[in-house]
Design a protein around this motif. Structure first.
Motif, PDB file in Angstrom:
ATOM      1  N   ALA A  45       0.967  -1.164  -0.183  1.00 22.43           N
ATOM      2  CA  ALA A  45      -0.039   0.074  -0.295  1.00 22.43           C
ATOM      3  C   ALA A  45       0.760   1.234   0.037  1.00 22.43           C
ATOM      4  N   TYR A  46       0.548   2.135  -0.915  1.00 23.49           N
ATOM      5  CA  TYR A  46       1.605   3.190  -1.308  1.00 23.49           C
ATOM      6  C   TYR A  46       0.793   4.668  -1.157  1.00 23.49           C
ATOM      7  N   ARG A  47       1.224   5.555  -1.133  1.00 23.21           N
ATOM      8  CA  ARG A  47       0.856   6.988  -1.363  1.00 23.21           C
ATOM      9  C   ARG A  47       1.950   7.910  -1.603  1.00 23.21           C
ATOM     10  N   PRO A  48       1.675   8.873  -2.655  1.00 25.45           N
ATOM     11  CA  PRO A  48       2.811   9.842  -2.911  1.00 25.45           C
ATOM     12  C   PRO A  48       3.166  10.824  -1.628  1.00 25.45           C
ATOM     13  N   ALA A  49       4.752  10.961  -1.535  1.00 22.15           N
ATOM     14  CA  ALA A  49       5.281  11.618  -0.325  1.00 22.15           C
ATOM     15  C   ALA A  49       6.240  12.483  -0.949  1.00 22.15           C
ATOM     16  N   CYS A  50       5.919  13.543  -1.955  1.00 21.42           N
ATOM     17  CA  CYS A  50       7.071  14.295  -2.665  1.00 21.42           C
ATOM     18  C   CYS A  50       7.057  15.554  -1.721  1.00 21.42           C
ATOM     19  N   GLU A  51       8.312  16.006  -1.831  1.00 26.38           N
ATOM     20  CA  GLU A  51       8.577  17.174  -0.948  1.00 26.38           C
ATOM     21  C   GLU A  51       8.016  18.456  -1.183  1.00 26.38           C
ATOM     22  N   ARG A  52       8.022  18.774  -2.544  1.00 26.23           N
ATOM     23  CA  ARG A  52       7.519  20.184  -2.776  1.00 26.23           C
ATOM     24  C   ARG A  52       6.452  20.117  -3.738  1.00 26.23           C
ATOM     25  N   CYS A  53       5.702  18.924  -3.802  1.00 27.95           N
ATOM     26  CA  CYS A  53       4.671  18.856  -4.867  1.00 27.95           C
ATOM     27  C   CYS A  53       3.360  18.336  -4.118  1.00 27.95           C
ATOM     28  N   ARG A  54       2.120  18.496  -4.457  1.00 31.47           N
ATOM     29  CA  ARG A  54       0.859  17.941  -3.952  1.00 31.47           C
ATOM     30  C   ARG A  54      -0.096  17.789  -4.994  1.00 31.47           C
ATOM     31  N   ALA A  55       0.434  17.556  -6.371  1.00 34.56           N
ATOM     32  CA  ALA A  55      -0.179  17.614  -7.263  1.00 34.56           C
ATOM     33  C   ALA A  55      -1.412  16.224  -7.471  1.00 34.56           C
ATOM     34  N   CYS A  56      -0.846  15.145  -6.856  1.00 37.27           N
ATOM     35  CA  CYS A  56      -1.436  14.006  -6.856  1.00 37.27           C
ATOM     36  C   CYS A  56      -2.711  13.971  -5.907  1.00 37.27           C
ATOM     37  N   ILE A  57      -3.793  13.969  -6.317  1.00 39.68           N
ATOM     38  CA  ILE A  57      -5.115  13.902  -5.504  1.00 39.68           C
ATOM     39  C   ILE A  57      -5.847  12.670  -5.416  1.00 39.68           C
ATOM     40  N   SER A  58      -6.235  12.095  -4.417  1.00 38.78           N
ATOM     41  CA  SER A  58      -7.019  10.878  -4.236  1.00 38.78           C
ATOM     42  C   SER A  58      -8.467  11.311  -4.884  1.00 38.78           C
ATOM     43  N   VAL A  59      -8.834  10.473  -5.595  1.00 39.11           N
ATOM     44  CA  VAL A  59     -10.398  10.641  -6.278  1.00 39.11           C
ATOM     45  C   VAL A  59     -11.189   9.475  -6.084  1.00 39.11           C
ATOM     46  N   ARG A  60     -12.410   9.663  -5.351  1.00 39.72           N
ATOM     47  CA  ARG A  60     -13.474   8.643  -5.382  1.00 39.72           C
ATOM     48  C   ARG A  60     -14.840   9.212  -5.725  1.00 39.72           C
ATOM     49  N   ILE A  61     -15.702   8.209  -6.637  1.00 35.02           N
ATOM     50  CA  ILE A  61     -16.923   8.770  -7.184  1.00 35.02           C
ATOM     51  C   ILE A  61     -17.991   8.402  -6.082  1.00 35.02           C
ATOM     52  N   LEU A  62     -18.960   9.279  -5.787  1.00 39.47           N
ATOM     53  CA  LEU A  62     -20.168   8.973  -5.088  1.00 39.47           C
ATOM     54  C   LEU A  62     -21.311   8.305  -6.013  1.00 39.47           C
ATOM     55  N   VAL A  63     -21.163   6.810  -6.066  1.00 40.50           N
ATOM     56  CA  VAL A  63     -21.970   6.152  -6.862  1.00 40.50           C
ATOM     57  C   VAL A  63     -23.654   6.321  -6.714  1.00 40.50           C
ATOM     58  N   ASP A  64     -23.959   6.529  -5.324  1.00 36.64           N
ATOM     59  CA  ASP A  64     -25.405   6.628  -5.295  1.00 36.64           C
ATOM     60  C   ASP A  64     -25.961   7.885  -6.005  1.00 36.64           C
ATOM     61  N   GLU A  65     -25.067   9.043  -6.094  1.00 35.24           N
ATOM     62  CA  GLU A  65     -25.658  10.220  -6.857  1.00 35.24           C
ATOM     63  C   GLU A  65     -25.201  10.378  -8.594  1.00 35.24           C
ATOM     64  N   PHE A  66     -24.540   9.406  -8.772  1.00 32.56           N
ATOM     65  CA  PHE A  66     -24.035   9.410 -10.155  1.00 32.56           C
ATOM     66  C   PHE A  66     -25.231   9.275 -11.075  1.00 32.56           C
ATOM     67  N   ARG A  67     -25.042   9.971 -12.328  1.00 39.43           N
ATOM     68  CA  ARG A  67     -26.131   9.963 -13.312  1.00 39.43           C
ATOM     69  C   ARG A  67     -25.216  10.086 -14.815  1.00 39.43           C
ATOM     70  N   ALA A  68     -25.357   9.341 -15.404  1.00 40.82           N
ATOM     71  CA  ALA A  68     -24.818   9.161 -16.832  1.00 40.82           C
ATOM     72  C   ALA A  68     -25.298  10.444 -17.627  1.00 40.82           C
ATOM     73  N   ASN A  69     -24.240  11.124 -18.177  1.00 39.81           N
ATOM     74  CA  ASN A  69     -24.692  12.397 -18.978  1.00 39.81           C
ATOM     75  C   ASN A  69     -24.879  11.632 -20.447  1.00 39.81           C
ATOM     76  N   LYS A  70     -25.102  12.722 -21.238  1.00 42.62           N
ATOM     77  CA  LYS A  70     -25.519  12.136 -22.699  1.00 42.62           C
ATOM     78  C   LYS A  70     -24.250  11.428 -23.186  1.00 42.62           C
ATOM     79  N   SER A  71     -23.060  11.759 -23.102  1.00 41.44           N
ATOM     80  CA  SER A  71     -21.791  11.487 -23.715  1.00 41.44           C
ATOM     81  C   SER A  71     -21.501  10.059 -23.025  1.00 41.44           C
TER      82      SER A  71
END
Length: 250
Positions: free
Chosen positions: A58-84
């Motif tokens: 199990a790992y996560r970024p630990a860069c000294e001067r960068c915080r560009a990596c952001i963890s993302v999770r989808i709220l599946v109960d609220e998701f609605r597929a758009n036209k695309s």
């Protein structure tokens, strides 16, 4: 004096190496091992803190001067597929999927090699052998599934016959206490018109919903990296920020 519980995980820090997402930057990672009976619970806990799994690490970024990596999770109960997204689902109506315990096959590896050779020939996975692939799939102490996406066999109602259709995409995913986590996925590189990467995420949103779990974890969104921008298309979603998980408003 600090007393460490004998079962407490030990964390380690990697040496700096070139960042695969942002040119001219270096990355470091903090990691720990996932072993034994406590591995599933530990992964659940660490995922809340933005960790990802790779085999029994199990790992996560630990860069000294960068915080560009952001963890993302989808709220599946609220998701609605758009036209695309609905167009992507329509284009793949001829596919059937099969979810099972993670076991590697030579057919999967052949598709994996085609994908890597076409899309990521200079990446870190370019030298993976069939044994390396097998370890990536089956070296897990948690509830890991593999989902195969195949072209539907005309007239096949199920069973072994239905699994004879052409293999077009594969997803390796973990099932955790609060959601599913897409560990790695790959697909037929010559079928770009299908948008199979998007399709697999849409399918996993539905799978997570059917399991009664609230979140689909997508890993890291790297702001400034074009190849990671697809992740913020699936909304509503939450990002892990210094104060905790917060709803992303764009």
């Amino acid at each position: 004096m600090t007393v460490h519980h004998p079962q407490s995980p030990q964390f380690f820090l990697t040496s700096p190496s070139p960042c695969p997402y942002l040119p001219g930057r270096a990355e470091r990672k903090v990691f720990t091992h996932l072993t034994g009976e406590r591995a599933p619970a530990l992964l659940d806990l660490l995922s809340q803190g933005g960790f990802r799994r790779s085999q029994n690490i199990a790992y996560r970024p630990a860069c000294e001067r960068c915080r560009a990596c952001i963890s993302v999770r989808i709220l599946v109960d609220e998701f609605r597929a758009n036209k695309s997204f609905r167009r992507v689902l329509k284009r793949n109506e001829d596919l059937v999927s099969f979810e099972a315990r993670a076991e590697p096959t030579s057919e999967q590896y052949a598709l994996f090699r085609s994908y890597i050779d076409e899309r990521h020939l200079t990446g870190g996975m370019s030298e993976m052998s069939v044994l390396d692939y097998a370890m990536m799939v089956e070296d897990s102490q948690v509830d890991t599934r593999i989902v195969e996406y195949r072209r539907r066999v005309p007239g096949a109602l199920g069973g072994p016959e239905a699994r004879q259709g052409e293999l077009l995409a594969v997803a390796l995913s973990d099932v955790m206490a609060d959601g599913m986590s897409m560990v790695y996925s790959f697909f037929e590189p010559g079928a770009s018109e299908r948008s199979l990467g998007t399709f697999m995420i849409l399918d996993h949103i539905e799978r997570t919903l059917r399991k009664g779990l609230p979140f689909l974890y997508l890993g890291y969104w790297v702001e400034g990296s074009d190849k990671m921008d697809y992740k913020i298309r699936f909304r509503p979603q939450e990002h892990l920020l210094p104060k905790g998980w917060e709803r992303y408003e764009g």
